[in-house]
Write a protein that holds these residues in place. Sequence first.
Motif, mmCIF file in Angstrom:
data_model
loop_
_atom_site.group_PDB
_atom_site.id
_atom_site.type_symbol
_atom_site.label_atom_id
_atom_site.label_comp_id
_atom_site.label_asym_id
_atom_site.label_seq_id
_atom_site.Cartn_x
_atom_site.Cartn_y
_atom_site.Cartn_z
ATOM 1 N N SER A 331 0.810 -1.201 0.000
ATOM 2 C CA SER A 331 0.000 0.000 0.000
ATOM 3 C C SER A 331 0.856 1.269 0.000
ATOM 4 O O SER A 331 1.559 1.557 0.980
ATOM 5 C CB SER A 331 -0.917 0.020 1.229
ATOM 6 O OG SER A 331 -1.562 1.269 1.351
ATOM 7 N N PRO A 332 0.792 2.059 -1.069
ATOM 8 C CA PRO A 332 1.454 3.372 -1.055
ATOM 9 C C PRO A 332 0.877 4.270 0.036
ATOM 10 O O PRO A 332 1.567 5.113 0.594
ATOM 11 C CB PRO A 332 1.146 3.933 -2.450
ATOM 12 C CG PRO A 332 0.790 2.754 -3.285
ATOM 13 C CD PRO A 332 0.135 1.775 -2.352
ATOM 14 N N HIS A 333 -0.415 4.051 0.319
ATOM 15 C CA HIS A 333 -1.105 4.794 1.368
ATOM 16 C C HIS A 333 -0.400 4.605 2.704
ATOM 17 O O HIS A 333 -0.150 5.565 3.441
ATOM 18 C CB HIS A 333 -2.554 4.289 1.436
ATOM 19 C CG HIS A 333 -3.327 4.766 2.611
ATOM 20 N ND1 HIS A 333 -3.997 5.962 2.623
ATOM 21 C CD2 HIS A 333 -3.556 4.195 3.821
ATOM 22 C CE1 HIS A 333 -4.609 6.107 3.787
ATOM 23 N NE2 HIS A 333 -4.354 5.053 4.523
ATOM 24 N N PHE A 334 -0.031 3.363 3.042
ATOM 25 C CA PHE A 334 0.630 3.095 4.319
ATOM 26 C C PHE A 334 1.994 3.781 4.360
ATOM 27 O O PHE A 334 2.346 4.420 5.352
ATOM 28 C CB PHE A 334 0.801 1.594 4.541
ATOM 29 C CG PHE A 334 1.317 1.248 5.908
ATOM 30 C CD1 PHE A 334 0.435 0.938 6.930
ATOM 31 C CD2 PHE A 334 2.677 1.268 6.195
ATOM 32 C CE1 PHE A 334 0.908 0.646 8.212
ATOM 33 C CE2 PHE A 334 3.157 0.981 7.456
ATOM 34 C CZ PHE A 334 2.265 0.661 8.468
ATOM 35 N N ASN A 335 2.743 3.644 3.291
ATOM 36 C CA ASN A 335 4.088 4.215 3.272
ATOM 37 C C ASN A 335 4.074 5.726 3.388
ATOM 38 O O ASN A 335 4.928 6.323 4.052
ATOM 39 C CB ASN A 335 4.806 3.794 1.983
ATOM 40 C CG ASN A 335 5.309 2.361 2.044
ATOM 41 O OD1 ASN A 335 6.402 2.099 2.525
ATOM 42 N ND2 ASN A 335 4.501 1.436 1.568
ATOM 43 N N SER A 336 3.110 6.361 2.762
ATOM 44 C CA SER A 336 3.059 7.820 2.805
ATOM 45 C C SER A 336 2.530 8.341 4.137
ATOM 46 O O SER A 336 2.854 9.460 4.539
ATOM 47 C CB SER A 336 2.173 8.351 1.669
ATOM 48 O OG SER A 336 0.839 7.903 1.812
ATOM 49 N N CYS A 337 1.735 7.537 4.824
ATOM 50 C CA CYS A 337 1.106 8.000 6.066
ATOM 51 C C CYS A 337 1.895 7.645 7.330
ATOM 52 O O CYS A 337 1.945 8.435 8.268
ATOM 53 C CB CYS A 337 -0.295 7.397 6.200
ATOM 54 S SG CYS A 337 -1.504 8.040 5.024
ATOM 55 N N TYR A 338 2.484 6.458 7.355
ATOM 56 C CA TYR A 338 2.997 5.936 8.616
ATOM 57 C C TYR A 338 4.509 5.724 8.661
ATOM 58 O O TYR A 338 5.043 5.321 9.694
ATOM 59 C CB TYR A 338 2.306 4.608 8.941
ATOM 60 C CG TYR A 338 0.811 4.733 9.081
ATOM 61 C CD1 TYR A 338 0.253 5.316 10.212
ATOM 62 C CD2 TYR A 338 -0.050 4.282 8.080
ATOM 63 C CE1 TYR A 338 -1.114 5.452 10.352
ATOM 64 C CE2 TYR A 338 -1.423 4.410 8.208
ATOM 65 C CZ TYR A 338 -1.951 4.996 9.344
ATOM 66 O OH TYR A 338 -3.304 5.128 9.470
ATOM 67 N N LEU A 339 5.182 5.953 7.549
ATOM 68 C CA LEU A 339 6.633 5.756 7.515
ATOM 69 C C LEU A 339 7.337 7.062 7.171
ATOM 70 O O LEU A 339 6.885 7.780 6.277
ATOM 71 C CB LEU A 339 6.984 4.677 6.491
ATOM 72 C CG LEU A 339 6.469 3.277 6.793
ATOM 73 C CD1 LEU A 339 6.811 2.330 5.655
ATOM 74 C CD2 LEU A 339 7.024 2.749 8.111
ATOM 75 N N PRO A 340 8.447 7.359 7.823
ATOM 76 C CA PRO A 340 8.969 6.620 8.970
ATOM 77 C C PRO A 340 8.220 6.996 10.247
ATOM 78 O O PRO A 340 7.654 8.091 10.337
ATOM 79 C CB PRO A 340 10.418 7.099 9.044
ATOM 80 C CG PRO A 340 10.353 8.511 8.527
ATOM 81 C CD PRO A 340 9.308 8.499 7.449
ATOM 82 N N TYR A 341 8.233 6.095 11.212
ATOM 83 C CA TYR A 341 7.618 6.426 12.501
ATOM 84 C C TYR A 341 8.546 7.353 13.271
ATOM 85 O O TYR A 341 9.747 7.105 13.391
ATOM 86 C CB TYR A 341 7.350 5.169 13.322
ATOM 87 C CG TYR A 341 6.862 5.510 14.724
ATOM 88 C CD1 TYR A 341 5.524 5.821 14.936
ATOM 89 C CD2 TYR A 341 7.752 5.577 15.797
ATOM 90 C CE1 TYR A 341 5.077 6.182 16.191
ATOM 91 C CE2 TYR A 341 7.298 5.930 17.062
ATOM 92 C CZ TYR A 341 5.957 6.238 17.249
ATOM 93 O OH TYR A 341 5.503 6.610 18.494
ATOM 94 N N LYS A 342 7.975 8.441 13.797
ATOM 95 C CA LYS A 342 8.737 9.392 14.617
ATOM 96 C C LYS A 342 7.923 9.746 15.857
ATOM 97 O O LYS A 342 6.691 9.721 15.831
ATOM 98 C CB LYS A 342 9.047 10.660 13.822
ATOM 99 C CG LYS A 342 9.988 10.466 12.650
ATOM 100 C CD LYS A 342 10.252 11.758 11.905
ATOM 101 C CE LYS A 342 9.040 12.197 11.111
ATOM 102 N NZ LYS A 342 9.312 13.393 10.270
ATOM 103 N N SER A 343 8.624 10.073 16.916
ATOM 104 C CA SER A 343 7.963 10.450 18.169
ATOM 105 C C SER A 343 8.585 11.732 18.707
ATOM 106 O O SER A 343 9.776 11.995 18.507
ATOM 107 C CB SER A 343 8.107 9.333 19.203
ATOM 108 O OG SER A 343 7.624 9.750 20.471
ATOM 109 N N TRP A 344 7.771 12.540 19.385
ATOM 110 C CA TRP A 344 8.284 13.753 20.020
ATOM 111 C C TRP A 344 8.371 13.589 21.540
ATOM 112 O O TRP A 344 8.540 14.543 22.289
ATOM 113 C CB TRP A 344 7.405 14.956 19.689
ATOM 114 C CG TRP A 344 5.965 14.873 20.187
ATOM 115 C CD1 TRP A 344 4.915 14.263 19.569
ATOM 116 C CD2 TRP A 344 5.455 15.408 21.409
ATOM 117 N NE1 TRP A 344 3.773 14.399 20.330
ATOM 118 C CE2 TRP A 344 4.076 15.097 21.466
ATOM 119 C CE3 TRP A 344 6.012 16.135 22.470
ATOM 120 C CZ2 TRP A 344 3.253 15.472 22.531
ATOM 121 C CZ3 TRP A 344 5.188 16.506 23.535
ATOM 122 C CH2 TRP A 344 3.838 16.179 23.551
ATOM 123 N N LEU A 345 8.357 12.345 21.980
ATOM 124 C CA LEU A 345 8.352 12.067 23.427
ATOM 125 C C LEU A 345 9.545 12.678 24.133
ATOM 126 O O LEU A 345 9.434 13.131 25.270
ATOM 127 C CB LEU A 345 8.319 10.550 23.650
ATOM 128 C CG LEU A 345 8.215 10.068 25.102
ATOM 129 C CD1 LEU A 345 6.920 10.588 25.738
ATOM 130 C CD2 LEU A 345 8.264 8.570 25.182
#
Length: 352
Positions: A331-345
């Motif tokens: 899914s190109p949708h998944f790659n564009s939305c969720y990758l890479p995972y980043k956090s501001w914790l």
Amino acid sequence: MIYIFIFISLILLRYSLLGHKTLQWQFYPIVLFFLYIFTAFRYQVGCDWSTYSQIYRAYDEIIENGFLALREPLWWVSMGILNKLNAPFVWVNVLSATIFFLGIDKLARKTPDPLSFLIMLFPILIINIPMSAIRQAAALGVLCYAFAAFLEKKQFKYIVMVVFATGFHTSALLFIPLVMFIHGNNSYKRIFAAILIELPLLGLMWFSSYAEEKSNAYVGSGYDAEAAIFRSGILAITAIVFYLFYRNKWKEKFPYDYNFIFISSLAMFANFFIVFFSSVISDRLGYYFIVMQAMIFARLPMFEKTQFRLFFVSAPYIGLLLVFVVWIFLSPHFNSCYLPYKSWLFGIPGYL
């Protein structure tokens, strides 16, 4: 990849705890907290990140229209409070995830195996809702309190919670008719009456300004929710399996929530046919039913005398893992939305 790693790790954890009920309950809050942190403190992750960020920054200008506050008022009030506090946009996600996971926790503790229930929610529901559709995530969190009230046979509380959920996302209104089944009358006449009540609610949503906005965006626009027919199909298959193999056994072994699961299975099956009219609408409604699906999946190992038990116990995990892997890699949708995972914790990276 981090998402597959997390899901496989959760599956292995659950299997390593087979036969250790105390440990299962002890690990449950740890996993819940981890998933909450992973979800709430994401940064620039999720399909709707930019949209919600722009809306949040333009809050004062948008709210001047006035009528928006009449639709999903709890959502707009929540954003208004955060705006007045000059909180960065990331706290909107934290608020939504907090409501979502509080509701999930409330419902999970009504099940015999909350850890399995929680793990079943990760690959589809948690990734798609509190990590992207944050208004619906807040609504679902409140709806979980309504579902818990259903199990407690508290009609007034159920209605109040559904109304509150509607304040975050209008689609929650569709769960009002379920109140008719709290005290266990699952007759065909009552089911038919519930359908008659449901149809005007669907019509109200469709013809309201909110529904028109959704209609213009989704229906006939050429845009289809990716793999909606497969996700809705999995819900329908789950409903069929429950009805054919577990309905009577469930009623005998778990009478406490039989009515809730039975009525939910009918709704899960019916939702599949909406996909042929609008895949997105079916997909959005289907996310609510994943909660019930997880309740069914997590309960399968408890039917020890069921024929082909090993298959039915393993199938939900294997099936969800396969769907998840296919979705991620194709899914190109998944790659564009969720990758890479980043956090501001550990710090907010840049201006938000």
